[in-house]
Design a protein around this motif. Structure first.
Motif, PDB file in Angstrom:
ATOM      1  N   GLN A 274       0.821  -1.203   0.000  1.00 63.83           N
ATOM      2  CA  GLN A 274       0.000   0.000   0.000  1.00 63.83           C
ATOM      3  C   GLN A 274       0.860   1.259   0.000  1.00 63.83           C
ATOM      4  O   GLN A 274       0.572   2.226  -0.711  1.00 63.83           O
ATOM      5  N   SER A 275       1.920   1.250   0.792  1.00 62.86           N
ATOM      6  CA  SER A 275       2.825   2.409   0.815  1.00 62.86           C
ATOM      7  C   SER A 275       3.466   2.618  -0.550  1.00 62.86           C
ATOM      8  O   SER A 275       3.575   3.748  -1.044  1.00 62.86           O
ATOM      9  N   ASN A 276       3.896   1.531  -1.149  1.00 66.35           N
ATOM     10  CA  ASN A 276       4.542   1.612  -2.456  1.00 66.35           C
ATOM     11  C   ASN A 276       3.595   2.240  -3.482  1.00 66.35           C
ATOM     12  O   ASN A 276       3.984   3.121  -4.260  1.00 66.35           O
ATOM     13  N   ALA A 277       2.335   1.792  -3.446  1.00 68.59           N
ATOM     14  CA  ALA A 277       1.345   2.329  -4.385  1.00 68.59           C
ATOM     15  C   ALA A 277       1.061   3.805  -4.095  1.00 68.59           C
ATOM     16  O   ALA A 277       0.928   4.622  -5.019  1.00 68.59           O
ATOM     17  N   ALA A 278       0.974   4.156  -2.814  1.00 65.83           N
ATOM     18  CA  ALA A 278       0.704   5.547  -2.443  1.00 65.83           C
ATOM     19  C   ALA A 278       1.840   6.453  -2.896  1.00 65.83           C
ATOM     20  O   ALA A 278       1.603   7.537  -3.454  1.00 65.83           O
ATOM     21  N   ILE A 279       3.072   6.016  -2.687  1.00 62.75           N
ATOM     22  CA  ILE A 279       4.234   6.825  -3.083  1.00 62.75           C
ATOM     23  C   ILE A 279       4.238   7.046  -4.594  1.00 62.75           C
ATOM     24  O   ILE A 279       4.503   8.157  -5.070  1.00 62.75           O
ATOM     25  N   LYS A 280       3.916   6.008  -5.334  1.00 62.95           N
ATOM     26  CA  LYS A 280       3.821   6.158  -6.786  1.00 62.95           C
ATOM     27  C   LYS A 280       2.754   7.190  -7.161  1.00 62.95           C
ATOM     28  O   LYS A 280       2.949   8.007  -8.073  1.00 62.95           O
ATOM     29  N   GLY A 281       1.634   7.148  -6.439  1.00 67.18           N
ATOM     30  CA  GLY A 281       0.567   8.108  -6.711  1.00 67.18           C
ATOM     31  C   GLY A 281       1.003   9.535  -6.420  1.00 67.18           C
ATOM     32  O   GLY A 281       0.746  10.454  -7.209  1.00 67.18           O
ATOM     33  N   TYR A 282       1.681   9.738  -5.300  1.00 66.01           N
ATOM     34  CA  TYR A 282       2.159  11.085  -4.955  1.00 66.01           C
ATOM     35  C   TYR A 282       3.242  11.547  -5.929  1.00 66.01           C
ATOM     36  O   TYR A 282       3.317  12.736  -6.265  1.00 66.01           O
ATOM     37  N   LYS A 283       4.057  10.616  -6.389  1.00 67.67           N
ATOM     38  CA  LYS A 283       5.095  10.961  -7.365  1.00 67.67           C
ATOM     39  C   LYS A 283       4.461  11.471  -8.657  1.00 67.67           C
ATOM     40  O   LYS A 283       4.938  12.441  -9.265  1.00 67.67           O
ATOM     41  N   GLU A 284       3.388  10.841  -9.085  1.00 65.70           N
ATOM     42  CA  GLU A 284       2.684  11.289 -10.291  1.00 65.70           C
ATOM     43  C   GLU A 284       2.124  12.703 -10.108  1.00 65.70           C
ATOM     44  O   GLU A 284       2.186  13.525 -11.020  1.00 65.70           O
ATOM     45  N   VAL A 285       1.583  12.976  -8.925  1.00 61.93           N
ATOM     46  CA  VAL A 285       1.065  14.320  -8.646  1.00 61.93           C
ATOM     47  C   VAL A 285       2.191  15.348  -8.707  1.00 61.93           C
ATOM     48  O   VAL A 285       2.053  16.414  -9.329  1.00 61.93           O
ATOM     49  N   ALA A 286       3.310  15.036  -8.069  1.00 61.22           N
ATOM     50  CA  ALA A 286       4.443  15.959  -8.061  1.00 61.22           C
ATOM     51  C   ALA A 286       4.932  16.238  -9.479  1.00 61.22           C
ATOM     52  O   ALA A 286       5.165  17.399  -9.855  1.00 61.22           O
ATOM     53  N   GLU A 287       5.071  15.181 -10.278  1.00 63.40           N
ATOM     54  CA  GLU A 287       5.548  15.349 -11.652  1.00 63.40           C
ATOM     55  C   GLU A 287       4.556  16.153 -12.487  1.00 63.40           C
ATOM     56  O   GLU A 287       4.944  16.988 -13.314  1.00 63.40           O
ATOM     57  N   LYS A 288       3.275  15.914 -12.274  1.00 66.96           N
ATOM     58  CA  LYS A 288       2.233  16.651 -13.005  1.00 66.96           C
ATOM     59  C   LYS A 288       2.362  18.156 -12.788  1.00 66.96           C
ATOM     60  O   LYS A 288       2.158  18.959 -13.710  1.00 66.96           O
ATOM     61  N   HIS A 289       2.743  18.540 -11.572  1.00 68.36           N
ATOM     62  CA  HIS A 289       2.795  19.960 -11.217  1.00 68.36           C
ATOM     63  C   HIS A 289       4.215  20.524 -11.214  1.00 68.36           C
ATOM     64  O   HIS A 289       4.422  21.657 -10.758  1.00 68.36           O
ATOM     65  N   GLY A 290       5.171  19.754 -11.723  1.00 73.04           N
ATOM     66  CA  GLY A 290       6.536  20.243 -11.827  1.00 73.04           C
ATOM     67  C   GLY A 290       7.224  20.424 -10.488  1.00 73.04           C
ATOM     68  O   GLY A 290       8.070  21.313 -10.324  1.00 73.04           O
ATOM     69  N   LEU A 291       6.873  19.584  -9.521  1.00 75.26           N
ATOM     70  CA  LEU A 291       7.466  19.647  -8.185  1.00 75.26           C
ATOM     71  C   LEU A 291       8.307  18.414  -7.919  1.00 75.26           C
ATOM     72  O   LEU A 291       8.083  17.360  -8.536  1.00 75.26           O
ATOM     73  N   SER A 292       9.252  18.532  -7.005  1.00 75.11           N
ATOM     74  CA  SER A 292       9.935  17.326  -6.553  1.00 75.11           C
ATOM     75  C   SER A 292       9.037  16.656  -5.522  1.00 75.11           C
ATOM     76  O   SER A 292       8.323  17.341  -4.761  1.00 75.11           O
ATOM     77  N   LEU A 293       9.046  15.328  -5.469  1.00 77.85           N
ATOM     78  CA  LEU A 293       8.217  14.594  -4.512  1.00 77.85           C
ATOM     79  C   LEU A 293       8.591  14.987  -3.088  1.00 77.85           C
ATOM     80  O   LEU A 293       7.716  15.195  -2.241  1.00 77.85           O
TER      81      LEU A 293
END
Length: 350
Positions: A274-293
């Motif tokens: 679950q953590s692994n999946a959540a981190i991937k999800g947050y990484k996608e959000v960060a990349e979408k908005h041009g931010l570092s995770l």
């Protein structure tokens, strides 16, 4: 740098607190010197350590971090006033620290003196109880059935709390500590210390530091509500979930020299599917908005209502610079919405 009052102490602390627990294992004296100088130059005036550090905890590393800080203070005595220094007395369970015994009044008085000696300072600004004598629902013990509150002898623990407060009062009156705080404690624990302090005119709890991040936000909303209304500073530790929210451990990666490549006292309990999946999800959000995770995760913690100062820890200067820069970010409503969408999918992934 922004500053906030530390509870009711009158001390203004930076929104960023420099964590130090890797100094003595992953970091040398020279590394620590560089981090301290850089943090002070960036306006950080709050530093947190513990007698138990460095980590992973062991007899060989016990007290090393305090000694490293003390070495810097001994070479820069005139700069001691530039920062608020916090340290912690270890709780029970470590055989090499007071034979694994509880925190007692006697232990507090002796441990304060020992920390002062290692830190090479005349006073500690914030002296914290690293974890309570009773088992608290931290380090993955927050799931129903892991601990039983009904088995606790309430009156015995309240009596211990009073004894601890009386010893802290002795240390305050001697000028050895200025204020005291809690760590890895609960709403009930905070409440009991507040009640006892008021009833017996003893030092008031100034703060509590608990684990808090996008992956572990169990203190929201109930404990944080209590802190806000009782003027108890809330100090999140592990805002990157022990480095997990850097993304460097995704899909089982273990970079050489990273924290998760070291043996952990409580195992890698944060490493779940679950953590692994959540981190991937947050990484996608960060990349979408041009931010570092990393920066997105730290900025999210900083904007949570009730947070006073976030404790960061870095093993390299580049990490430290990136972490501090995160607190200059203002996350937009769109970013917060996207973060919220992931959070709702994985509200408690470990």
């Amino acid at each position: 740098m922004k500053y906030t009052e530390l509870g009711k102490t009158g001390l203004q602390v930076s929104r960023v607190c420099l964590g130090t627990m890797t100094w003595g294992t992953q970091n040398t004296q020279a590394d620590a010197d560089q981090q301290i100088e850089y943090a002070l130059a960036r306006g950080i005036n709050f530093m947190d350590t513990a007698e138990m550090y460095a980590v992973p905890p062991s007899p060989a590393t016990y007290g090393k971090t305090e000694a490293i800080i003390g070495d810097w203070i001994s070479r820069n005595p005139s700069r001691r006033e530039e920062f608020v220094l916090a340290t912690k007395i270890a709780g029970n369970g470590l055989h090499y620290i007071r034979e694994g015994g509880d925190i007692t009044g006697e232990a507090v008085i002796k441990s304060v003196d020992q920390s002062l000696e290692r830190l090479q300072t005349d006073y500690i600004d914030l002296y914290q109880l690293h974890w309570p004598n009773r088992v608290s629902p931290h380090f993955a013990k927050h799931w129903p059935g892991r601990i039983n509150f009904s088995d606790v002898d309430r009156d015995a623990h309240v009596a211990q709390m009073l004894e601890i407060l009386q010893a802290l009062d002795v240390c305050v009156k001697a000028g050895k500590i200025r204020h005291f705080g809690l760590s890895d404690d609960t709403t009930w624990g905070i409440h009991q210390y507040l009640q006892l302090a008021e009833k017996y005119d003893l030092p008031r709890v100034a703060s509590v530091q608990n684990e808090f991040s996008l992956l572990h936000a169990k203190d929201w909303p109930y404990l944080l509500e209590h802190c806000v209304h009782e003027d108890v500073a809330y100090l999140p530790w592990s805002p990157l979930a022990a480095g997990a929210l850097s993304g460097k451990y995704i899909d089982g990666a273990r970079p050489e020299g990273s924290r998760w490549s070291f043996a952990q006292r409580n195992g890698l309990f944060r490493d779940t599917a679950q953590s692994n999946a959540a981190i991937k999800g947050y990484k996608e959000v960060a990349e979408k908005h041009g931010l570092s995770l990393v920066q997105m995760a730290l900025a999210w913690v900083d904007q949570v209502d009730g947070v006073t100062s976030t404790i960061i820890g870095s093993t390299s200067m580049s990490q430290l610079e990136e972490d501090i820069d995160a607190f200059e970010l203002a996350l937009s409503d769109e970013v917060l919405k996207d973060i919220g969408d992931v959070f709702r999918q994985y509200p408690s992934p470990y």
